[in-house]
Motif scaffolding. Structure first.
Motif, PDB file in Angstrom:
ATOM      1  N   LEU A 108       0.812  -1.214   0.000  1.00 60.32           N
ATOM      2  CA  LEU A 108       0.000   0.000   0.000  1.00 60.32           C
ATOM      3  C   LEU A 108       0.853   1.275   0.000  1.00 60.32           C
ATOM      4  N   GLU A 109       0.548   2.187  -0.943  1.00 57.26           N
ATOM      5  CA  GLU A 109       1.246   3.465  -1.019  1.00 57.26           C
ATOM      6  C   GLU A 109       0.330   4.618  -0.640  1.00 57.26           C
ATOM      7  N   VAL A 110      -0.907   4.561  -1.131  1.00 58.14           N
ATOM      8  CA  VAL A 110      -1.833   5.667  -0.877  1.00 58.14           C
ATOM      9  C   VAL A 110      -3.126   5.141  -0.265  1.00 58.14           C
ATOM     10  N   LEU A 111      -3.523   5.757   0.837  1.00 56.99           N
ATOM     11  CA  LEU A 111      -4.758   5.352   1.503  1.00 56.99           C
ATOM     12  C   LEU A 111      -5.692   6.551   1.623  1.00 56.99           C
ATOM     13  N   GLU A 112      -6.867   6.427   1.026  1.00 57.89           N
ATOM     14  CA  GLU A 112      -7.873   7.490   1.164  1.00 57.89           C
ATOM     15  C   GLU A 112      -9.041   6.951   1.970  1.00 57.89           C
ATOM     16  N   VAL A 113      -9.283   7.545   3.132  1.00 56.69           N
ATOM     17  CA  VAL A 113     -10.429   7.138   3.947  1.00 56.69           C
ATOM     18  C   VAL A 113     -11.150   8.357   4.507  1.00 56.69           C
ATOM     19  N   ASP A 114     -11.249   9.418   3.716  1.00 57.82           N
ATOM     20  CA  ASP A 114     -11.971  10.610   4.152  1.00 57.82           C
ATOM     21  C   ASP A 114     -13.413  10.266   4.485  1.00 57.82           C
ATOM     22  N   ASN A 115     -14.003  11.074   5.358  1.00 51.60           N
ATOM     23  CA  ASN A 115     -15.448  10.977   5.644  1.00 51.60           C
ATOM     24  C   ASN A 115     -15.900   9.587   6.097  1.00 51.60           C
ATOM     25  N   ASN A 116     -15.237   9.071   7.120  1.00 48.90           N
ATOM     26  CA  ASN A 116     -15.711   7.878   7.810  1.00 48.90           C
ATOM     27  C   ASN A 116     -15.835   8.257   9.287  1.00 48.90           C
ATOM     28  N   SER A 117     -15.907   7.257  10.156  1.00 49.41           N
ATOM     29  CA  SER A 117     -15.948   7.558  11.599  1.00 49.41           C
ATOM     30  C   SER A 117     -14.780   6.890  12.294  1.00 49.41           C
ATOM     31  N   ILE A 118     -13.641   6.921  11.630  1.00 49.44           N
ATOM     32  CA  ILE A 118     -12.495   6.149  12.131  1.00 49.44           C
ATOM     33  C   ILE A 118     -11.901   6.786  13.383  1.00 49.44           C
ATOM     34  N   GLU A 119     -11.770   5.955  14.414  1.00 48.20           N
ATOM     35  CA  GLU A 119     -11.157   6.433  15.646  1.00 48.20           C
ATOM     36  C   GLU A 119      -9.926   5.604  16.025  1.00 48.20           C
ATOM     37  N   ASN A 120      -9.625   4.594  15.201  1.00 43.18           N
ATOM     38  CA  ASN A 120      -8.556   3.674  15.559  1.00 43.18           C
ATOM     39  C   ASN A 120      -7.785   3.279  14.302  1.00 43.18           C
ATOM     40  N   LEU A 121      -6.441   3.445  14.355  1.00 40.29           N
ATOM     41  CA  LEU A 121      -5.605   3.173  13.181  1.00 40.29           C
ATOM     42  C   LEU A 121      -4.673   1.995  13.398  1.00 40.29           C
ATOM     43  N   GLU A 122      -5.080   1.102  14.283  1.00 37.85           N
ATOM     44  CA  GLU A 122      -4.235  -0.022  14.679  1.00 37.85           C
ATOM     45  C   GLU A 122      -3.569  -0.743  13.501  1.00 37.85           C
ATOM     46  N   GLY A 123      -4.299  -0.838  12.380  1.00 40.54           N
ATOM     47  CA  GLY A 123      -3.808  -1.636  11.250  1.00 40.54           C
ATOM     48  C   GLY A 123      -2.766  -0.942  10.389  1.00 40.54           C
ATOM     49  N   LEU A 124      -2.541   0.363  10.603  1.00 39.36           N
ATOM     50  CA  LEU A 124      -1.515   1.055   9.805  1.00 39.36           C
ATOM     51  C   LEU A 124      -0.167   0.812  10.480  1.00 39.36           C
ATOM     52  N   TYR A 125       0.252  -0.427  10.450  1.00 35.67           N
ATOM     53  CA  TYR A 125       1.373  -0.885  11.261  1.00 35.67           C
ATOM     54  C   TYR A 125       2.469  -1.433  10.359  1.00 35.67           C
ATOM     55  N   HIS A 126       3.628  -0.773  10.401  1.00 36.51           N
ATOM     56  CA  HIS A 126       4.783  -1.208   9.607  1.00 36.51           C
ATOM     57  C   HIS A 126       4.409  -1.465   8.148  1.00 36.51           C
ATOM     58  N   LEU A 127       3.755  -0.495   7.538  1.00 35.95           N
ATOM     59  CA  LEU A 127       3.466  -0.618   6.105  1.00 35.95           C
ATOM     60  C   LEU A 127       4.634   0.036   5.373  1.00 35.95           C
ATOM     61  N   PRO A 128       5.484  -0.765   4.731  1.00 35.51           N
ATOM     62  CA  PRO A 128       6.787  -0.249   4.289  1.00 35.51           C
ATOM     63  C   PRO A 128       6.708   0.783   3.163  1.00 35.51           C
ATOM     64  N   LYS A 129       5.626   0.751   2.382  1.00 35.70           N
ATOM     65  CA  LYS A 129       5.559   1.649   1.227  1.00 35.70           C
ATOM     66  C   LYS A 129       4.555   2.784   1.388  1.00 35.70           C
ATOM     67  N   LEU A 130       3.913   2.847   2.524  1.00 33.68           N
ATOM     68  CA  LEU A 130       2.830   3.826   2.688  1.00 33.68           C
ATOM     69  C   LEU A 130       3.370   5.258   2.705  1.00 33.68           C
ATOM     70  N   GLU A 131       2.868   6.085   1.756  1.00 36.01           N
ATOM     71  CA  GLU A 131       3.361   7.460   1.654  1.00 36.01           C
ATOM     72  C   GLU A 131       2.299   8.490   1.992  1.00 36.01           C
ATOM     73  N   GLU A 132       1.041   8.146   1.669  1.00 37.71           N
ATOM     74  CA  GLU A 132      -0.007   9.154   1.778  1.00 37.71           C
ATOM     75  C   GLU A 132      -1.200   8.591   2.547  1.00 37.71           C
ATOM     76  N   VAL A 133      -1.651   9.318   3.569  1.00 42.13           N
ATOM     77  CA  VAL A 133      -2.835   8.890   4.309  1.00 42.13           C
ATOM     78  C   VAL A 133      -3.811  10.060   4.392  1.00 42.13           C
ATOM     79  N   LEU A 134      -4.958   9.902   3.758  1.00 37.98           N
ATOM     80  CA  LEU A 134      -5.944  10.970   3.747  1.00 37.98           C
ATOM     81  C   LEU A 134      -7.095  10.579   4.671  1.00 37.98           C
ATOM     82  N   LEU A 135      -7.163  11.274   5.805  1.00 37.93           N
ATOM     83  CA  LEU A 135      -8.072  10.888   6.885  1.00 37.93           C
ATOM     84  C   LEU A 135      -9.061  11.992   7.225  1.00 37.93           C
TER      85      LEU A 135
END
Ligand SMILES: [Zn+2]
Lengths: 358, 583
Positions: B504-531
């Motif tokens: 995973l490089e780009v994650l878009e999760v705008d407009n949700n009810s996210i309160e917990n990011l436990e799973g964004l754990y040691h993702l080696p290629k993740l560059e962009e997180v839109l929350l």
């Protein structure tokens, strides 16, 4: 090969044949079984009354009903103490007397009996270890002998007998691993075989029964999902299928039953709810409605919870009523662990980590 | 205590009751103490049998007294001749019968009957079967009696087809009998097993399978019998469409075997010098059972699951020794052996490539129809027709609606997508107590459909937006995905399983009810997180992001955490790699 298909009219006539009057639904099977919650049923949590009820329960030693239940006394004490601890009232109970009683109930074989003069059994061995864990004093009994006792009840096929008389039940598999988990001695039994046996009791609906081939039952499902949690095998459960069966236990009154077509009950509400919590599906039921049902099972006069609104209360349903409300998130009660039905802070103190499905 | 209605009484009534109880208590305690002292002295006489009988008649759960009786009976076996013993045990069975009549749900009485039946010199299994018949005619759901019956059947060798006929009779007289349907689910696979599938050439034989239960693969029913069974169940639910027993059973009949255990994907990345392996289900891949061979050389590697919360995981990763594959001009051949299952998968990393993978080209058949159907489409099609006809008569019947959804998915998940969604909407309305169940199930199906579409399009982009998603699943199937868009749904968390998205490089999760990011754990290629517009409220909630080394862009606008004092400097300290921060 195709089976015969019916046109819409054949279906209608077929239905007429089976069910004479469609408009007036008189079921050939049983009517939907449920209770009606009266408008004046209790709707707030009467914690003080429950604490008084439990505190007084143990002082009824000369009571006929109390004496009749002697065969399960150790579990009775566990129910009372656990619900008191969940309500923050444990200090009201007579710690020393209880610990002395448990000591007196440990037998030469290591097993613990429900009361003095009774025979040891896994059910009461677990209750005793749970009580001693609440009191942080498992050293009061001979722990090594308890472990030997539990180990000695494991059978060739991995199952556990409840005592030396050989009754086999997945409840006893749970008792065995729960006892050992609390004592930190899980490695003393053949865990792989124990797991295999429990998995062989899994049914077409994703649930579990007493023995291979036995029908699914919420109490048994609680034991088996709890067992699989403690042995680290929860991924073997078909959580979506089992979760569906479990959430279908909720009836219109909000209460949960233990099997299809049965009446709702506070203790089944706990077993279903705890199982759902264990497999990460607790949100599949209507929590507010369940809370209403559980609260309606309180006795405003005497304190305590009954199985259903208007019935006689007892410590068993009082524990499961309060524990259920805790799982539903009531902040007046301590958080309860769904696997061991003990306060989470006790498990933290003894360092037992219980991993549920998420 | 169950089902004891509380009765209001006057003071005088209470006093009378108290006196009566006192009297009963005295008698009871005297009998109990007499039993205990006799047992202590090792007495095994008739009086002891009588005393225990007296107590057990009213209190059959007093397990210790059954134990005492067994001791006495065993003693009598040693002093009496065979005929007398037979007689004693027959008397015991009569006593037990009266106990069971009074309390048909006592574990103690039933277990004692097991015990006596097993010791009886000349057992009369026909009598035991008829006892079960009588008992079940009074309460056809008594599971103690059902279990006892199963024991009798086993001991006396009643043929399976006779027992199936027995359930035919019970179901014929009352469809609404979950216990009978359950019993059928255990009998049918014994009587009409599915013919074994021909061994597939690509896989070597697997190890002996775990114990059988109706849940496992080997306990499926042959097709011919299935068709007859559909007919029977349909009779049941056409008769009473609200009888859940038949619907539960029907869903099982429609179900199909689980996927075979195998390695579904191997991925290798030159940049991270890392290998990721996906399995068809959760496993523990200790280095003993999972072997990595690189260019013919077995490698000593440490396999780890993608998140510390998983002991069992469908995705495992390992780091290669530094420098092994980092040279872009080099070519490498990788094989992962799953020795426990005698299976392996190869993967070649060519010159000039930064990554490579090898996987099954997944089809819907293989991936997701796991809930339903090995049957021919035509059969399912006519099942769907029957259910649709029933729905016309009972438009709000939830059981029928749900079954239709399942049939549609088995037939053509993408083709029926619109109708499926509409049915879910109805389900949430007619069965609002379980709306969260339907939402989660609907989310699961949407995710499956999206994965199918992605597979057909052969892309590494996964997008479900504005679809009321409430949960995430099948994340192990997204191992190769580089871009995810889950915006405008109802997600509350990114669960630990999210850590399986190793590409995973780009994650878009705008407009949700996210309160917990436990799973964004040691993702080696993740560059962009839109929350944007979620419910991240504390710095601690963002902690997992600190384990993603390449994170550059982070959009937190519209989250409570942005209201914190010093948020900017706190974040600069927590996430030093982020250069583009939106608050
Ligand atoms: Zn109950």
């Amino acid at each position: 090969m195709l089976t015969t298909r019916w046109s819409s009219t054949t279906i209608k006539s077929r239905r007429r044949a089976w069910k004479p009057d469609h408009a007036n639904i008189s079921r050939m099977g049983t009517q939907v079984k449920d209770v009606i919650i009266k408008p004046d049923a209790p709707s707030t949590l009467l914690l003080d009354k429950h604490a008084d009820y439990i505190a007084a329960y143990g002082s009824r030693k000369d009571d006929y009903e109390y004496t009749l239940s002697e065969y399960l006394r150790m579990s009775g004490i566990y129910w009372g103490l656990t619900v008191m601890d969940l309500m923050g009232q444990l200090p009201r109970m007579n710690r020393q007397e209880i610990i002395d009683f448990i000591k007196a109930c440990q037998h030469e074989c290591g097993g613990i009996s429900a009361s003095i003069g009774h025979d040891p059994h896994l059910l009461y061995t677990l209750s005793a270890v749970q009580i001693l864990s609440l009191y942080d004093s498992v050293d009061a009994i001979d722990v090594d002998k308890v472990v030997e006792y539990v180990k000695g009840l494991q059978q060739e096929d991995g199952s556990f007998a409840g005592d030396k008389w050989g009754e086999i039940d997945t409840r006893f598999s749970f008792c065995a691993v729960a006892t050992l988990a609390l004592l930190g001695k899980m490695d003393k039994i053949n865990v792989d075989k124990a797991v295999q046996f429990v998995l062989s009791c899994m049914n077409f609906d994703g649930g579990f029964g007493c023995r291979p081939g036995s029908e699914s039952h919420a109490g048994q499902i609680y034991c088996c999902t709890g067992f699989l949690t403690l042995t680290g095998q929860l991924h073997q459960v078909n959580a979506d299928l089992l979760g569906w069966w479990l959430c279908e236990r909720q009836l219109s009154s909000g209460g949960l039953n233990g099997r299809p077509e049965k009446l709702p009950d506070v203790c089944y509400s706990w077993w279903v709810l705890a199982s759902l919590k264990i497999i990460g599906r607790i949100h599949w039921i209507d929590k507010a409605k369940l809370r209403t049902f559980i609260l309606a099972c309180q006795d405003e006069e005497t304190g305590g919870f009954a199985d259903r609104p208007g019935d006689m209360v007892d410590p068993f349903h009082t524990l499961f009523g309060v524990a259920g409300l805790s799982l539903l998130g009531d902040e007046q009660i301590k958080p309860v662990n769904p696997v061991l039905c003990m306060p989470e802070d006790v498990l933290q103190r003894i360092g037992l980590q219980v991993d549920l499905l998420s | 205590m169950h089902g004891r209605v509380k009765i209001k009484s006057t003071a005088q009534q209470q006093e009378e009751k108290r006196k009566e109880r006192e009297k009963k208590l005295k008698i009871y305690v005297a009998a109990r103490d007499a039993c205990f002292s006799k047992r202590k002295e090792g007495v095994c006489d008739d009086e002891a049998l009588q005393l225990t009988q007296q107590l057990l008649s009213s209190n059959p759960d007093f397990a210790t007294l059954w134990n005492y009786r067994r001791e006495i009976l065993m003693h009598l076996e040693t002093v009496k001749d065979k005929d007398e013993v037979q007689k004693i045990y027959e008397t015991e069975l009569s006593f037990l019968e009266s106990c069971l009549k009074m309390n048909p749900k006592s574990y103690g009485s039933w277990h004692h009957r097991y015990w006596v039946s097993a010791r009886l010199p000349q057992p009369d299994w026909a009598r035991e079967l008829s006892l079960c018949d009588r008992c079940l005619s009074l309460d056809d759901r008594n599971f103690h009696c059902w279990d006892y019956r199963r024991m009798v059947v086993k001991m006396s060798g009643v043929p399976v087809d006779k027992e199936l006929e027995f359930t035919d009779r019970l179901i014929g007289s009352n469809f609404s009998n979950y216990s009978s349907w359950h019993y059928r689910s255990t009998l049918l696979p014994l009587l009409h097993p599915q013919s074994p599938e021909p061994p597939s050439p690509s896989h070597e034989p697997s190890q002996p399978s775990p114990p059988h239960s109706p849940q496992t693969h080997s306990h499926r029913v042959c097709e011919e019998q299935l068709l007859k069974e559909y007919e029977l169940v349909q009779n049941a639910f056409f008769t009473d469409p609200n009888d859940q027993s038949a619907w539960f059973y029907y869903r099982w009949l429609l179900g199909r075997a689980e996927r075979e255990e195998m390695i579904s994907c191997v991925y290798v990345s030159r940049d991270e010098e890392r290998v990721a392996v996906a399995f068809s289900g959760p496993v523990i891949a200790q280095s003993v059972s999972l072997l990595l061979v690189l260019d013919g050389q077995p490698q000593k590697v440490e396999w780890r699951s993608v998140h510390p919360r998983f002991k069992h995981s469908p995705v495992w990763i390992c780091d290669l020794p530094p420098g092994t594959i980092s040279d872009i001009t080099s070519e490498h051949n990788l094989t992962v052996h799953w020795t426990e299952k005698y299976t392996h998968r190869d993967c070649a990393l060519y010159t000039g490539r930064t990554e490579s993978w090898c996987r099954d080209s997944a089809t819907d058949q293989e991936l997701f129809r796991s809930e339903l159907s090995v049957e021919k489409t035509s059969v399912l099609q006519s099942e769907l027709q029957s259910c649709n006809q029933l729905l016309e008569l009972e438009p709000l019947n939830k059981w029928c609606l749900l079954t239709i959804v399942l049939l549609m998915r088995a037939l053509d998940p993408l083709g029926y997508e619109k109708e499926t969604l509409a049915h879910f909407q109805t389900l949430k309305e007619v069965d609002s107590m379980r709306s969260a169940y339907y939402s989660d199930l609907c989310s699961k199906f949407m995710i499956e459909n999206t994965i199918l579409k992605m597979e057909y399009a052969e892309v590494r982009v996964f997008s479900i937006t504005d679809k009321n998603l409430t949960t995430l699943c099948h994340l192990d199937q997204l191992l190769l995905v580089t871009h995810i868009n889950l915006s405008s749904n109802q997600l509350r968390r990114l669960p630990p399983q999210f850590a399986m998205l190793q590409c995973l490089e780009v994650l878009e999760v705008d407009n949700n009810s996210i309160e917990n990011l436990e799973g964004l754990y040691h993702l080696p290629k993740l560059e962009e997180v839109l929350l944007k517009n979620n419910k991240i409220s504390t710095l601690a909630d963002l902690q997992p992001l600190a384990s993603c080394p390449k994170l550059k862009r982070l959009d937190l606008r519209g989250n409570p955490v942005t209201q914190m004092a010093n948020i900017e400097s706190e974040l600069a300290e927590l996430l030093p790699s982020v250069t583009d921060l939106l608050l």
